[in-house]
Structure formats: structure tokens, C-alpha cells
Design an enzyme around this catalytic site. Structure first.
Site, mmCIF file in Angstrom:
data_model
loop_
_atom_site.group_PDB
_atom_site.id
_atom_site.type_symbol
_atom_site.label_atom_id
_atom_site.label_comp_id
_atom_site.label_asym_id
_atom_site.label_seq_id
_atom_site.Cartn_x
_atom_site.Cartn_y
_atom_site.Cartn_z
ATOM 1 N N TYR A 1 0.869 -1.181 0.047
ATOM 2 C CA TYR A 1 -0.020 -0.024 -0.042
ATOM 3 C C TYR A 1 0.939 1.196 -0.036
ATOM 4 O O TYR A 1 1.293 1.673 1.122
ATOM 5 C CB TYR A 1 -0.989 0.072 1.169
ATOM 6 C CG TYR A 1 -1.925 1.183 1.343
ATOM 7 C CD1 TYR A 1 -2.393 1.810 0.184
ATOM 8 C CD2 TYR A 1 -2.271 1.888 2.703
ATOM 9 C CE1 TYR A 1 -3.204 2.823 0.313
ATOM 10 C CE2 TYR A 1 -2.760 3.204 2.602
ATOM 11 C CZ TYR A 1 -3.465 3.526 1.535
ATOM 12 O OH TYR A 1 -4.144 4.734 1.746
ATOM 13 N N ASP B 1 -2.257 -1.672 -3.941
ATOM 14 C CA ASP B 1 -2.557 -0.134 -4.204
ATOM 15 C C ASP B 1 -1.258 0.689 -4.178
ATOM 16 O O ASP B 1 -0.955 0.798 -3.325
ATOM 17 C CB ASP B 1 -3.617 0.384 -3.264
ATOM 18 C CG ASP B 1 -4.009 2.019 -3.378
ATOM 19 O OD1 ASP B 1 -3.336 2.490 -4.435
ATOM 20 O OD2 ASP B 1 -4.702 2.452 -2.775
ATOM 21 N N HIS C 1 -12.168 1.573 -4.246
ATOM 22 C CA HIS C 1 -11.514 0.880 -5.419
ATOM 23 C C HIS C 1 -12.400 -0.429 -5.670
ATOM 24 O O HIS C 1 -13.056 -0.745 -4.965
ATOM 25 C CB HIS C 1 -10.209 0.456 -4.706
ATOM 26 C CG HIS C 1 -9.187 1.477 -4.279
ATOM 27 N ND1 HIS C 1 -8.010 1.727 -5.085
ATOM 28 C CD2 HIS C 1 -9.247 2.352 -3.420
ATOM 29 C CE1 HIS C 1 -7.356 2.568 -4.410
ATOM 30 N NE2 HIS C 1 -8.202 3.277 -3.610
#
Length: 262
Positions: free
Chosen positions: A107, A150, A253
Site C-alpha cells: 500500500y 494499491d 477501489h
């Protein structure tokens, strides 16, 4: 051995436990990598996921922010994490399957709103994080590895709704895209999603700010699946489940899937 893997920024695993359970039940990936869990590991609803067959977990968490987890039907060994840019954040964890494949779940910091490290500390932290990722992969070049997560960068012109309008917007600036490609090159990573879907607009994130996100369709592809060159050719069937963005109380998302035949 074939397995299907998915990556999803869930934006609070406790708040959206039901959505995770629905995805696991409906789509049944062998492995689901979550980001932005926003929970300590001991507070994550792991017992519920185990009931659905995902009894193997590798995770790092913290209260209210960040957090990454790998939920797996397959046995997976915890092989550590790295605190890139010394932020003290739970932004990376790695697990190794019994076939020797290592999965990195990332992330990457979002970087704030101003793409200038002198005016915005968060943007500097993002660039430093990516630089340390590059250096780590350059120093210990990975093999038989998958990287998902991500990454908070939409690298290609067709990964955003308007290349021209987003050139000065954090996530699509030239300096971020350069850092993104430096990380890829350092680790010998290949973009699995774009290898399968080489042409056309492709998004995995739509802002909560849009009244009708689907109609406006101002998306960005911030979520990625990469593989090292020795196994990238085994990947196929990539897809982004856009409809999940329309579920009740969704994450902003959508999950990204890929299958590997190894």
C-alpha cells in the site's frame, strides 16, 4: 498448480467485512490481498474469513490507518515486511506459498494533494518510499515473485480518464510515473494486467466525490498486479470487477484479479 489472486483496497476491513465475505463467496479467489485495512491484526474479522475457507493469513495492521493482509486458501508462510521510508506504517507484507512463489502486498502512500515535496511532506514521503522500493529490489532482485497492491499511481495515459487534465494531479504526474517505472525495472517486474488487457481505458478507482461515479467514469488504475519475468508468462485471465464499486457502502477501489498456472 494454478491459483487465482485478487488485490483490493478495502478502505476498512471491519467496516466492509460483509463486502469482503461477499467477494470471497461469489468469486472464490485462492488468495485475496487487502490494503488500507485500518485495523490492528487482532481486530480484523479473520475468524469470519476462515469460515469461508481462508484460514491462512499473513498481515500487518495498525489502528485506524494503513494495514495490509493476505487471505489465502493455500498454506502461506510469513516472510516479513519492510518499513520503506521509515514511516512506521503497516504498508507492506510478504508471504511465500508452498510452490516457492513469494507474494508482496503493498500500500504505497497516496502522496497528498500537491505534487511538490517542498510544499507537501506527504508527496516527498511517497517518492522516498518508491525510491527505497527500487533500491531494495535492485539489491535483492526478486525471483518467482508476484507484487500486488494499491500503488497509488496510474502510469499510462489510458489508465486515467484524462491524461492532459491529470498531468499535474498526484497519482499521474511525470515524476511519480518515472519512479513507478524505476521500481518495475529494478525488480524485473512485468505488468500482468496490461499484458492481458493491452489496449483501452482501464480503471480500478473512482472518487467518492462524484455523485454518480459510473456515469461520470472519471477513474484511475491505481491497483496493480505484477510478476517477475520468470513467472509472468504463466499469468492470464486478468480482470477488474468494476461492479463491486457499485455495491452498498463500497470501497472507492474495485478488486483486480489474475490467474497463474505454475
Amino acid at each position: 498448480m494454478a491459483f487465482t489472486l485478487a488485490t483490493w483496497n478495502i478502505n476498512s476491513v471491519r467496516l466492509r467485512e460483509g463486502l469482503v465475505s461477499r467477494l470471497l463467496s461469489d468469486e472464490a479467489p485462492d488468495i485475496l490481498c487487502l490494503q488500507e485495512c485500518k485495523s490492528p491484526v487482532d481486530k480484523m474479522p479473520l475468524a469470519r474469513f476462515a469460515e469461508l475457507g481462508y484460514g491462512h493469513v499473513v498481515a500487518r495492521g495498525q489502528k485506524g490507518y494503513n494495514g495490509v493482509a493476505i487471505l489465502s486458501k493455500l498454506p502461506i508462510e510469513d516472510v516479513g515486511d519492510k518499513d520503506f521510508a521509515s514511516l512506521g506504517h503497516a504498508r507492506h507484507v510478504a508471504g511465500r506459498l508452498e510452490n516457492g512463489v513469494t507474494i508482496h502486498n503493498f500500500y504505497v502512500p497516496a502522496g497528498g494533494d500537491i505534487p511538490d515535496r517542498e510544499k507537501n511532506e506527504k508527496f516527498g514521503q511517497k517518492l522516498d518510499y518508491l525510491t527505497e522500493m527500487r533500491d531494495w529490489f535492485r539489491d535483492s532482485r526478486p525471483e518467482k515473485s508476484i507484487l500486488v497492491g494499491d500503488l497509488n499511481i496510474a502510469p499510462r495515459e489510458d489508465d486515467v480518464w484524462s491524461h492532459k487534465k491529470l498531468l499535474k494531479i498526484v497519482s499521474h504526474t511525470p515524476v511519480e510515473v518515472e519512479h513507478f517505472h524505476d521500481v518495475m525495472e529494478a525488480g524485473g517486474w512485468g505488468d500482468v494486467t496490461r499484458a492481458d488487457i493491452p489496449e483501452g481505458l482501464l480503471y480500478s478507482w473512482w472518487s467518492y466525490r462524484a455523485k454518480d461515479w459510473s456515469e461520470a467514469d472519471k477513474g484511475r488504475r491505481l491497483d496493480h498486479v505484477w510478476a517477475t519475468g520468470d513467472i509472468a508468462g504463466s499469468a492470464h485471465s486478468s480482470r477488474i470487477l468494476r461492479e463491486v464499486r457499485g455495491w452498498e457502502q463500497p470501497s472507492d477501489h474495485a478488486p483486480v484479479f489474475a490467474t497463474f498456472d505454475l
